[in-house]
Structure formats: structure tokens, C-alpha cells
Design a protein around this motif. Sequence first.
Motif, PDB file in Angstrom:
ATOM      1  N   VAL A 143     -10.184   5.227 -11.856  1.00  0.00           N
ATOM      2  CA  VAL A 143      -9.003   5.152 -12.347  1.00  0.00           C
ATOM      3  C   VAL A 143      -8.028   5.880 -11.579  1.00  0.00           C
ATOM      4  CG1 VAL A 143     -10.406   6.488 -14.626  1.00  0.00           C
ATOM      5  CG2 VAL A 143      -9.777   7.382 -12.310  1.00  0.00           C
ATOM      6  N   GLU A 144      -8.569   5.182  -9.819  1.00  0.00           N
ATOM      7  CA  GLU A 144      -7.600   6.099  -8.694  1.00  0.00           C
ATOM      8  C   GLU A 144      -7.489   4.589  -8.386  1.00  0.00           C
ATOM      9  OE1 GLU A 144      -9.879   8.801  -6.876  1.00  0.00           O
ATOM     10  OE2 GLU A 144      -9.112  10.168  -7.628  1.00  0.00           O
ATOM     11  N   GLU A 145      -6.279   5.186  -7.693  1.00  0.00           N
ATOM     12  CA  GLU A 145      -5.708   4.103  -6.877  1.00  0.00           C
ATOM     13  C   GLU A 145      -6.275   3.724  -5.864  1.00  0.00           C
ATOM     14  OE1 GLU A 145      -2.635   1.925  -6.994  1.00  0.00           O
ATOM     15  OE2 GLU A 145      -2.225   2.787  -9.186  1.00  0.00           O
ATOM     16  N   PRO A 146      -6.437   2.464  -4.875  1.00  0.00           N
ATOM     17  CA  PRO A 146      -7.258   2.069  -3.881  1.00  0.00           C
ATOM     18  C   PRO A 146      -6.981   2.559  -2.843  1.00  0.00           C
ATOM     19  CG  PRO A 146      -5.663   0.683  -4.782  1.00  0.00           C
ATOM     20  CD  PRO A 146      -5.607   1.529  -5.598  1.00  0.00           C
ATOM     21  N   PRO A 147      -7.347   3.104  -1.648  1.00  0.00           N
ATOM     22  CA  PRO A 147      -6.820   3.629  -0.603  1.00  0.00           C
ATOM     23  C   PRO A 147      -5.421   3.175   0.221  1.00  0.00           C
ATOM     24  CG  PRO A 147      -9.198   3.580  -0.392  1.00  0.00           C
ATOM     25  CD  PRO A 147      -8.317   2.664  -1.850  1.00  0.00           C
ATOM     26  N   PRO A 148      -4.956   3.790   0.467  1.00  0.00           N
ATOM     27  CA  PRO A 148      -3.839   3.508   1.384  1.00  0.00           C
ATOM     28  C   PRO A 148      -3.467   2.337   2.049  1.00  0.00           C
ATOM     29  CG  PRO A 148      -3.421   6.236   1.161  1.00  0.00           C
ATOM     30  CD  PRO A 148      -5.009   5.741   0.607  1.00  0.00           C
ATOM     31  N   ALA A 149      -4.504   2.610   2.620  1.00  0.00           N
ATOM     32  CA  ALA A 149      -5.098   1.005   3.462  1.00  0.00           C
ATOM     33  C   ALA A 149      -6.095  -0.240   3.072  1.00  0.00           C
ATOM     34  CB  ALA A 149      -6.094   1.923   5.003  1.00  0.00           C
ATOM     35  N   GLY A 150      -6.610  -0.175   2.403  1.00  0.00           N
ATOM     36  CA  GLY A 150      -6.739  -0.974   1.116  1.00  0.00           C
ATOM     37  C   GLY A 150      -8.508  -0.484   1.326  1.00  0.00           C
ATOM     38  N   LEU A 151      -9.753  -0.896   0.540  1.00  0.00           N
ATOM     39  CA  LEU A 151     -10.287  -0.731   0.686  1.00  0.00           C
ATOM     40  C   LEU A 151     -11.528  -0.980   1.724  1.00  0.00           C
ATOM     41  CD1 LEU A 151     -12.002  -2.541  -3.205  1.00  0.00           C
ATOM     42  CD2 LEU A 151     -11.404  -0.199  -2.441  1.00  0.00           C
ATOM     43  N   PRO A 152     -12.487  -0.124   2.136  1.00  0.00           N
ATOM     44  CA  PRO A 152     -13.461  -0.728   3.551  1.00  0.00           C
ATOM     45  C   PRO A 152     -13.736  -1.514   3.559  1.00  0.00           C
ATOM     46  CG  PRO A 152     -13.517   1.684   3.176  1.00  0.00           C
ATOM     47  CD  PRO A 152     -12.485   1.066   2.100  1.00  0.00           C
ATOM     48  N   ALA A 153     -14.443  -2.374   2.059  1.00  0.00           N
ATOM     49  CA  ALA A 153     -15.090  -3.723   2.850  1.00  0.00           C
ATOM     50  C   ALA A 153     -14.432  -4.520   2.898  1.00  0.00           C
ATOM     51  CB  ALA A 153     -15.662  -4.235   1.005  1.00  0.00           C
ATOM     52  N   LEU A 154     -12.858  -4.301   2.225  1.00  0.00           N
ATOM     53  CA  LEU A 154     -11.983  -5.363   2.526  1.00  0.00           C
ATOM     54  C   LEU A 154     -11.556  -5.275   4.051  1.00  0.00           C
ATOM     55  CD1 LEU A 154     -10.491  -8.180   2.552  1.00  0.00           C
ATOM     56  CD2 LEU A 154      -8.774  -6.935   0.609  1.00  0.00           C
ATOM     57  N   ARG A 155     -11.170  -4.200   4.414  1.00  0.00           N
ATOM     58  CA  ARG A 155     -10.544  -4.181   5.893  1.00  0.00           C
ATOM     59  C   ARG A 155     -11.794  -4.823   6.384  1.00  0.00           C
ATOM     60  NH1 ARG A 155      -8.532   2.185   6.111  1.00  0.00           N
ATOM     61  NH2 ARG A 155      -7.530   0.860   8.411  1.00  0.00           N
ATOM     62  N   ALA A 156     -13.021  -4.484   6.197  1.00  0.00           N
ATOM     63  CA  ALA A 156     -14.295  -4.563   7.625  1.00  0.00           C
ATOM     64  C   ALA A 156     -14.254  -6.086   7.287  1.00  0.00           C
ATOM     65  CB  ALA A 156     -15.141  -3.654   6.871  1.00  0.00           C
ATOM     66  N   ALA A 200      -1.732   7.950   8.640  1.00  0.00           N
ATOM     67  CA  ALA A 200       0.327   7.330   9.352  1.00  0.00           C
ATOM     68  C   ALA A 200       0.190   5.710   8.479  1.00  0.00           C
ATOM     69  CB  ALA A 200      -0.482   7.189  11.035  1.00  0.00           C
ATOM     70  N   VAL A 201      -1.108   5.366   8.016  1.00  0.00           N
ATOM     71  CA  VAL A 201      -0.460   4.509   7.181  1.00  0.00           C
ATOM     72  C   VAL A 201       0.149   4.248   5.689  1.00  0.00           C
ATOM     73  CG1 VAL A 201      -2.779   2.966   8.175  1.00  0.00           C
ATOM     74  CG2 VAL A 201      -2.711   4.139   6.524  1.00  0.00           C
ATOM     75  N   GLU A 202       0.116   5.818   5.251  1.00  0.00           N
ATOM     76  CA  GLU A 202       0.617   5.638   4.085  1.00  0.00           C
ATOM     77  C   GLU A 202       1.866   5.771   4.421  1.00  0.00           C
ATOM     78  OE1 GLU A 202      -0.663   9.516   2.410  1.00  0.00           O
ATOM     79  OE2 GLU A 202      -2.789   9.250   2.970  1.00  0.00           O
ATOM     80  N   GLU A 203       2.569   5.745   5.494  1.00  0.00           N
ATOM     81  CA  GLU A 203       3.800   5.800   5.576  1.00  0.00           C
ATOM     82  C   GLU A 203       4.639   4.013   4.718  1.00  0.00           C
ATOM     83  OE1 GLU A 203       5.475   7.597   8.421  1.00  0.00           O
ATOM     84  OE2 GLU A 203       4.627   8.908   7.916  1.00  0.00           O
ATOM     85  N   GLY A 204       5.756   4.397   4.300  1.00  0.00           N
ATOM     86  CA  GLY A 204       5.889   3.002   3.991  1.00  0.00           C
ATOM     87  C   GLY A 204       5.681   1.853   3.520  1.00  0.00           C
ATOM     88  N   LEU A 205       3.727   2.156   2.107  1.00  0.00           N
ATOM     89  CA  LEU A 205       2.873   1.106   2.026  1.00  0.00           C
ATOM     90  C   LEU A 205       3.854   1.694   0.461  1.00  0.00           C
ATOM     91  CD1 LEU A 205      -1.116   1.836   3.135  1.00  0.00           C
ATOM     92  CD2 LEU A 205       1.332  -0.362   3.310  1.00  0.00           C
ATOM     93  N   HIS A 206       3.609   0.272  -0.475  1.00  0.00           N
ATOM     94  CA  HIS A 206       4.605   0.717  -1.985  1.00  0.00           C
ATOM     95  C   HIS A 206       3.615   0.688  -3.358  1.00  0.00           C
ATOM     96  CE1 HIS A 206       8.361   2.454   0.077  1.00  0.00           C
ATOM     97  NE2 HIS A 206       8.216   1.299   0.646  1.00  0.00           N
ATOM     98  N   GLY A 207       1.983   0.053  -2.906  1.00  0.00           N
ATOM     99  CA  GLY A 207       1.291  -0.036  -3.417  1.00  0.00           C
ATOM    100  C   GLY A 207       0.103  -0.945  -2.398  1.00  0.00           C
ATOM    101  N   GLN A 208      -0.732  -1.364  -3.710  1.00  0.00           N
ATOM    102  CA  GLN A 208      -2.168  -2.281  -3.241  1.00  0.00           C
ATOM    103  C   GLN A 208      -2.370  -3.746  -3.539  1.00  0.00           C
ATOM    104  OE1 GLN A 208      -5.084  -1.767   0.028  1.00  0.00           O
ATOM    105  NE2 GLN A 208      -2.585  -1.108   0.448  1.00  0.00           N
ATOM    106  N   PRO A 209      -2.683  -4.433  -3.424  1.00  0.00           N
ATOM    107  CA  PRO A 209      -3.582  -5.153  -4.679  1.00  0.00           C
ATOM    108  C   PRO A 209      -4.588  -4.528  -5.467  1.00  0.00           C
ATOM    109  CG  PRO A 209      -3.287  -5.960  -1.812  1.00  0.00           C
ATOM    110  CD  PRO A 209      -2.777  -4.967  -1.737  1.00  0.00           C
ATOM    111  N   SER A 210      -4.890  -4.915  -6.490  1.00  0.00           N
ATOM    112  CA  SER A 210      -5.997  -4.549  -7.519  1.00  0.00           C
ATOM    113  C   SER A 210      -7.217  -4.217  -6.598  1.00  0.00           C
ATOM    114  CB  SER A 210      -5.748  -5.167  -8.533  1.00  0.00           C
ATOM    115  OG  SER A 210      -6.478  -6.015  -8.550  1.00  0.00           O
ATOM    116  N   VAL A 211      -7.889  -3.123  -7.106  1.00  0.00           N
ATOM    117  CA  VAL A 211      -9.656  -3.272  -6.779  1.00  0.00           C
ATOM    118  C   VAL A 211     -10.701  -4.424  -6.311  1.00  0.00           C
ATOM    119  CG1 VAL A 211     -11.489  -1.770  -6.880  1.00  0.00           C
ATOM    120  CG2 VAL A 211      -9.340  -0.724  -7.020  1.00  0.00           C
ATOM    121  N   THR A 212      -9.946  -5.273  -7.864  1.00  0.00           N
ATOM    122  CA  THR A 212     -10.721  -5.874  -8.448  1.00  0.00           C
ATOM    123  C   THR A 212     -10.527  -7.664  -7.272  1.00  0.00           C
ATOM    124  OG1 THR A 212     -10.838  -5.658 -10.476  1.00  0.00           O
ATOM    125  CG2 THR A 212     -11.266  -7.649 -10.165  1.00  0.00           C
TER     126      THR A 212
END
Length: 462
Positions: free
Chosen positions: A135-148, A322-334
Amino acid sequence: MRNPQRLNVPIQLDRDLPEPLHDQLAAQLRRAIARGQLAGRMPSTRTLAGVLGISRGVALAAYEVLLAEGRITGRHGSGTYVSGTGSAPVGAGSLPVRASDVVVDLRSDRPSTQAFPLAAWRAAWRRASHQAPPVEEPPPAGLPALRAAVAAYLRESRGLVLDGHEVVVTAGYADALALILRARHGAGRALIALEDPAPPALRHALARLGTVLPLPTDASGARPDLVPAGCDVVAVLPERGVLGARMPTERRRALAAWARESGGLVLEPAFDGLFNPSLTPRPSVLALGDADSTAMVGSFCDLLTPTLRLSFAVVPRRPAGAVEEGLHGQPSVTCQLAVADLLASGCVARRAERLSVLYGAKRAFVRQVLGAYPDTRLLGGDTGAAAALLLPAAVRAESVVGALLARRVRVADLAAFCHESGVRENGIAFSYGHLDAGLLSGALHALTGTLDDHRLPRRSAA
């Protein structure tokens, strides 16, 4: 081998070829549709498999490729039809597509659909959809699993250890560029040196974020000694420039030194379509420079599909938040979960290996055909699936582009890749990775016919 009664077109599948059967079948059906030989309702996959003596899974995979390309459509309870045709068979009132109406577009660098890992793709999305959406937006920098997973892939494919950097997921390539530049320069407009020539889409994206100046190139790529004074950012394509140059390690070190001494930033692609494992790996500028003066931007357009609205930036590590600045949305969690799955399972790595094989054969064919014209220079024939053909001064690029269009083939004038104040190259640029063997052969036939019409001499046969 007999042909399907309802196709009335020759279908020949060769099990001895390295190309999978479903890719062979999809390519031949694609050509038949383009030539107007197929219209209306397609035979069922069961019928097609029975007539051709193949498994139904092969027929299904071929149809799924054509469905993904939009060439055919499925209608619930009615069957599968060639896109744009009615449910009735072709009759006197129908207007089938003529071969002369078909345009082969070589202007954009698109990946091949051949040997697409469809089973792994579907499995990854199926697993990603097993959990209820948050029900919440993904983390501002993206899902940890994808970043890793992205960091692990960069380590395995490019030898990058991101000790001083972090991966930030974005909804698009332009968002990744904006994140990098705004994190460094805030709302101000940066002064950006972009290697020249460069892809127009990259130039336009950077122009929205700052003032773009041309950085001259030569046969070894961008010239670090000619970076315009006062530049904040230098954007380069070290592995594959528009003119096919691959930057030597010494120049990469020089760029890293420029950033260190000037306080500027060097920006490079994470992947730029090298697709040639036989070439000796060279370190990225990010690996050679300081953590706070290097960055990368990447997507999975070349490896998977341009329709996947997911990109990433590799940026100097910042304090939390700091990464929250300039981000206007994330791809869906799926979407993020599916891509993380494809990376972690090795699917993306295997896809890169497969494309390297497919593109290698196509590059060899292009070199063989166009190498017959001694007054031209083919650049980029050893990397990727795009090339530039430099023309003699007596043959203007715009004339060749226009003549090719009359032959139903679109290529780009190299002048469109050059900065308005830079050197204007006389030549054409074209991409061919997305073409099957038949379309590539037809496009090259049109190109050689055009060069012959412009009285360019050929080498005599041995």
C-alpha cells in the motif's frame, strides 16, 4: 517439408542452425506478414505444429514473439489474426500490405527479439506477482533486492566494486540523468561537455539539464585534452562511440584525472552495447576515478526491452535520504521484483551472451557486404549491432538517405548526431540488431544498390 494449408507461404525450419526453431518460424511468419502474404486469421498453433512436424511449444513461442511485436493479435474465443485485418478471410474488398509499402527502420538502436528468454521472463513476473501489492510507495532509491542485484551484475559483467557508490533505481533514463546532475548542481544548469558525435536522444536529455558543448573525438574516442574550460560534467561513451571508437585505458585515466583536478564529474553508460566478449576488457572511468567524481547511468533497453520503464544511476554514496531529492516516482514494486529476479537468476547474463553470438554473425555479414566499397569507411563493425558508414565528399549523405527511403529503408544522417557547432560528418548511421537474416539481407541489398547508383566503385572479386 509441407506447408500449412492456411498459410500458402514457404516455411523451412532447419534444426542444424544455431537459431532456435521458434525464432526461425517467427522470422518467416514476420516476413510473410510484411509482404502481404498473410492476412486475416492465422492457423492455430496446434495445426501449425502438426503440419510442420514441430512441437506445439515451438509454435506457441513463435506466436508469442509476434504478439509481443504487435504483428498479430489474439481474440478471445475467435483465434489469432494478423494485426489490422478483420475476422473474415481476405477477399476481393481487402487491401493486403504490399512489399513496396514496408519500411525497414534502421535509425534506432533496438535489441533483437531473437532467442528472447520468454519462459524466464514469464516466470520472473509470475513470481513477482505472487505477493500482494504494498500500500506504500517503494523506497526512494528502489527496492534493496533490485539495487543489490544491479550492483552484483555490474561486479560480474564489468568488474566494478561499488565501495564509494550506490545504485539508485529510477523510472527512466532521463530521470537517472536528472538525479545525477541535480544531486551535484542542484537546480542550476550545469555546463556539460558531451563527446561529439553522440546519440541525439542523449544530447537532448542533457540539454534539458544544462548547456551542452561538443567534446571532439578521433579514432580513439573522446579527447580529454580538449575538454572545454569551465565544464562541470563530461559525458562520454568509452566502450562504443557513434563512430565505433573504443577509448583506450590511457584516455580513461586522463578523464579520471581531469575530474579529480577540476572537481568535475565524468558520466558514462553502465552498458553501451559492446556485445563482443572477444575484445580485451578495459576498466571503466568509474573504476579509475575518485568516488565523488564519477557516475554511471544505465537501463536494460539493450538487454531486454526498451518498453521496460526502469533505469538506474550509479552515484557517489550520499547520506541517508539524500537520494530523495529529484526523484519523481519509481517503477512499480512488481516490475522491480521481476527485474531483480531476472538478474539474480542469471537470465540477463545469459541473454547478453546469446546476443553477443547473434550480433557477431550479423556484424560479420555487414562487414563482408560493405567492405566491398573502398571509397567508404565502415566504423563500429567490431562492437554492438550499429555502425556508421563514412562517405566520400562527392557523395552527400542526405542524397543516400533519400535514395534509401525511396527503397523503403530508413537510415540516419550522421549530421543529426553532431553538435551544431562541431564537425559535421558526411555519412550515415544505422542499427541492425533487431533485424532477422532476411530483413538484414534486404536492407543491405538496398544499401549496396544505392551506393552503386551513386557510382561508388566496388573491389573486384578475388
